[in-house]
Design an enzyme around this catalytic site. Structure first.
Site, PDB file in Angstrom:
ATOM      1  N   TYR A 143     -88.173-109.097 -73.370  1.00 13.12           N
ATOM      2  CA  TYR A 143     -89.422-108.559 -72.830  1.00 13.12           C
ATOM      3  C   TYR A 143     -90.391-108.106 -73.918  1.00 13.12           C
ATOM      4  CZ  TYR A 143     -87.906-108.253 -67.922  1.00 13.12           C
ATOM      5  OH  TYR A 143     -87.507-108.524 -66.640  1.00 13.12           O
ATOM      6  N   LYS A 194     -74.874-113.663 -73.899  1.00 21.71           N
ATOM      7  CA  LYS A 194     -74.587-115.080 -74.114  1.00 21.71           C
ATOM      8  C   LYS A 194     -74.292-115.261 -75.600  1.00 21.71           C
ATOM      9  CE  LYS A 194     -75.359-118.523 -71.854  1.00 21.71           C
ATOM     10  NZ  LYS A 194     -74.402-119.501 -71.243  1.00 21.71           N
ATOM     11  N   ASP A 227     -73.664-116.015 -67.430  1.00 24.90           N
ATOM     12  CA  ASP A 227     -73.570-116.989 -66.329  1.00 24.90           C
ATOM     13  C   ASP A 227     -72.289-116.759 -65.532  1.00 24.90           C
ATOM     14  OD1 ASP A 227     -72.192-117.775 -68.621  1.00 24.90           O
ATOM     15  OD2 ASP A 227     -72.736-119.897 -68.490  1.00 24.90           O
ATOM     16  N   ASP A 251     -82.110-107.490 -65.430  1.00 30.67           N
ATOM     17  CA  ASP A 251     -83.099-107.665 -64.366  1.00 30.67           C
ATOM     18  C   ASP A 251     -82.546-108.622 -63.301  1.00 30.67           C
ATOM     19  OD1 ASP A 251     -85.655-107.510 -63.088  1.00 30.67           O
ATOM     20  OD2 ASP A 251     -86.178-109.440 -63.982  1.00 30.67           O
ATOM     21  N   ASP A 255     -80.837-107.690 -59.273  1.00 30.31           N
ATOM     22  CA  ASP A 255     -81.346-108.226 -57.994  1.00 30.31           C
ATOM     23  C   ASP A 255     -80.198-108.911 -57.250  1.00 30.31           C
ATOM     24  OD1 ASP A 255     -84.017-107.434 -58.488  1.00 30.31           O
ATOM     25  OD2 ASP A 255     -84.816-109.304 -57.659  1.00 30.31           O
TER      26      ASP A 255
HETATM   27  C1  IPM Z   1     -87.928-104.604 -62.397  1.00 31.74           C
HETATM   28  C2  IPM Z   1     -89.128-105.515 -62.366  1.00 31.74           C
HETATM   29  C3  IPM Z   1     -89.867-105.421 -63.688  1.00 31.74           C
HETATM   30  C4  IPM Z   1     -88.929-105.973 -64.765  1.00 31.74           C
HETATM   31  C5  IPM Z   1     -91.219-106.140 -63.766  1.00 31.74           C
HETATM   32  C6  IPM Z   1     -92.156-105.687 -62.686  1.00 31.74           C
HETATM   33  C7  IPM Z   1     -91.860-105.927 -65.094  1.00 31.74           C
HETATM   34  O1  IPM Z   1     -88.755-106.802 -62.044  1.00 31.74           O
HETATM   35  O2  IPM Z   1     -88.099-103.393 -62.632  1.00 31.74           O
HETATM   36  O3  IPM Z   1     -86.818-105.069 -62.148  1.00 31.74           O
HETATM   37  O4  IPM Z   1     -88.810-107.187 -64.929  1.00 31.74           O
HETATM   38  O5  IPM Z   1     -88.342-105.154 -65.454  1.00 31.74           O
HETATM   39 MN    MN Z   2     -86.694-106.979 -61.442  1.00 29.94          MN
END
Ligand code: IPM
Ligand code: MN
Ligand code: NAD
Length: 369
Positions: A143, A194, A227, A251, A255
């Site tokens: 990032y 990785k 992975d 990230d 999710d």
């Molecule tokens: C998160 C979001 C952020 C990230 C974005 C909005 C910058 O996806 O907090 O998970 O990628 O960190």
């Molecule tokens: Mn996110």
């Protein structure tokens, strides 16, 4: 004298303000029940701040964040601002808060609440009793690495590039957070990278191994490629206690892990900047989900992740452990009564779920007073 806390509230865009409204109702209820005093300051962040001020986060808002005990963040972004350059986008608001407040560890607990065992797309026996913590490094990696950019090529095409970097210091500080957390849990850390294809991953593995041997030999450490970790999280998620990983993998894997708990709308997070503190100040609390433009303004958003972020804030930044537990229990009790938005298979609105949590919280606070 009751304690007074400064909390900066940044609702943001899309469903951010909708779920924040419910979280603030809960916070005000906690204030009334506990006798603590919350000084709430509101500011714009993300796309709404771009529209109003031409920048996703005013310097003045940054200063208020620095001076606050904690920041309660909603979500930012949306199609309206997608054409902007990366330094001007709504997402800069959250990235800037993390970076400039030096908050390097993002704690994302994936906890399955019993009433939701049927709400997940996975089988009950796979997820029943799930309690895992993802520690995502969030101030470095892909990032923020330099160089980055987009360059024109002589053949008329373009080349986009980013750099993933991790230094010993960056890995050790987030690693210590993970090992400390593990000591209060099942004492198992799984470090994810990785190392088979990237230098940054290889350094990550070496540093984690040395840190473990030197400072945390009592905790069990294993390494896993990212992975494989994605696959294992779906196959047998209960094998994990604490997962520690870099910014981008964290990230994505968080999710993924959210769906083990029923919905992306269930996962809160805390972003902290110290290894192990009595209270983390400042720190940022936010759901892991985004602004969900597809459902914004319709009353469909699940407010649980935002409300549970309030609970994390109470526990980690304000020292209000008992109230944190009450808020969590109120969420569980409301879910058990069927208080669910459509993402969890229910038909309640955001506000109705907020109502249900508040009602449960009032009851619990009265009983425990
Ligand atoms: C998160 C979001 C952020 C990230 C974005 C909005 C910058 O996806 O907090 O998970 O990628 O960190
Ligand atoms: Mn996110
Ligand atoms: P998203 O997390 O906003 O939504 C993904 C899917 O999950 C959508 O279908 C959405 O409707 C659903 N969803 C998310 N939260 C929900 C909730 N609380 N209740 C019910 N359903 C929910 O991700 P996206 O669509 O990829 O991104 C939308 C925008 O949000 C983008 O601009 C992105 O950059 C931004 N974003 C911001 C943050 C943040 O502010 N912390 C986090 C992630 C994404």
């Amino acid at each position: 004298m009751s304690e007074s806390f400064r909390i900066l509230v940044l609702p943001g865009d899309g469903i951010g303000p909708e779920v924040m409204e419910q979280a603030v109702r809960v916070l005000k209820q906690v204030e009334a029940d506990s006798g603590a005093s919350f000084e709430l300051e509101y500011a714009l962040a993300g796309g709404c701040a771009i529209d109003a001020h031409g920048t996703p986060l005013l310097d003045e808002t940054m200063e208020r964040a620095r001076a606050a005990h904690a920041v309660l963040f909603g979500s930012v972004g949306g199609p309206k601002w997608e054409g902007l350059g990366f330094d001007l986008r709504p997402e800069i608001a959250i990235l800037r808060l993390r970076k400039e407040l030096n908050l390097f560890a993002n704690l994302r607990p994936a906890l399955l609440f019993d009433p939701l065992i049927e709400a997940s797309t996975l089988k009950p026996e796979v997820i029943g009793g799930l309690d895992l913590m993802i520690v995502r490094e969030c101030a470095g990696g892909l990032y923020f690495g330099e160089p980055r950019g987009i360059e024109a090529l002589s053949n008329g095409g373009k080349r986009g590039y980013n750099t993933e970097t991790y230094s010993t210091e960056e890995i050790e500080r987030v690693g210590r957070v993970a090992f400390h957390l593990a000591r209060d849990r099942r004492s198992e850390v799984c470090s994810v990278e990785k190392a088979n294809v990237t230098e940054s991953g290889l350094v990550w593995r070496e540093v984690m191994t040395a840190l473990h041997q030197r400072e945390f030999p009592d905790v069990k450490l294993r390494h896993m490629y990212a992975d494989n970790c994605a696959m294992q999280l779906v196959r047998a998620p209960k094998q994990f206690d604490v997962i520690v990983t870099g910014n981008m993998f964290g990230d994505i894997l968080s999710d993924l892990a959210s769906m083990l708990t029923g919905s992306l709308g269930m996962l809160p997070s805390a972003t902290i900047g110290a290894t192990s503190a009595e209270r983390y100040n400042p720190a940022v609390y936010e759901p892991i989900h985004g602004s969900a433009p597809d459902i914004a303004g319709k009353g469909l958003a699940n407010p649980m992740a935002q409300i549970l972020s309030v609970a994390m804030m109470l526990r980690l930044s304000l020292g209000m452990t008992r109230q944190a537990a009450l808020v969590e229990q109120a969420c569980i009790d409301a879910l058990a009564d069927g208080a669910r938005t459509p993402d969890l298979g229910g038909s309640l609105t955001t506000v109705q779920v907020g109502d249900a949590v508040l009602k449960k919280l009032e009851r619990l606070a009265a009983v425990s007073a």
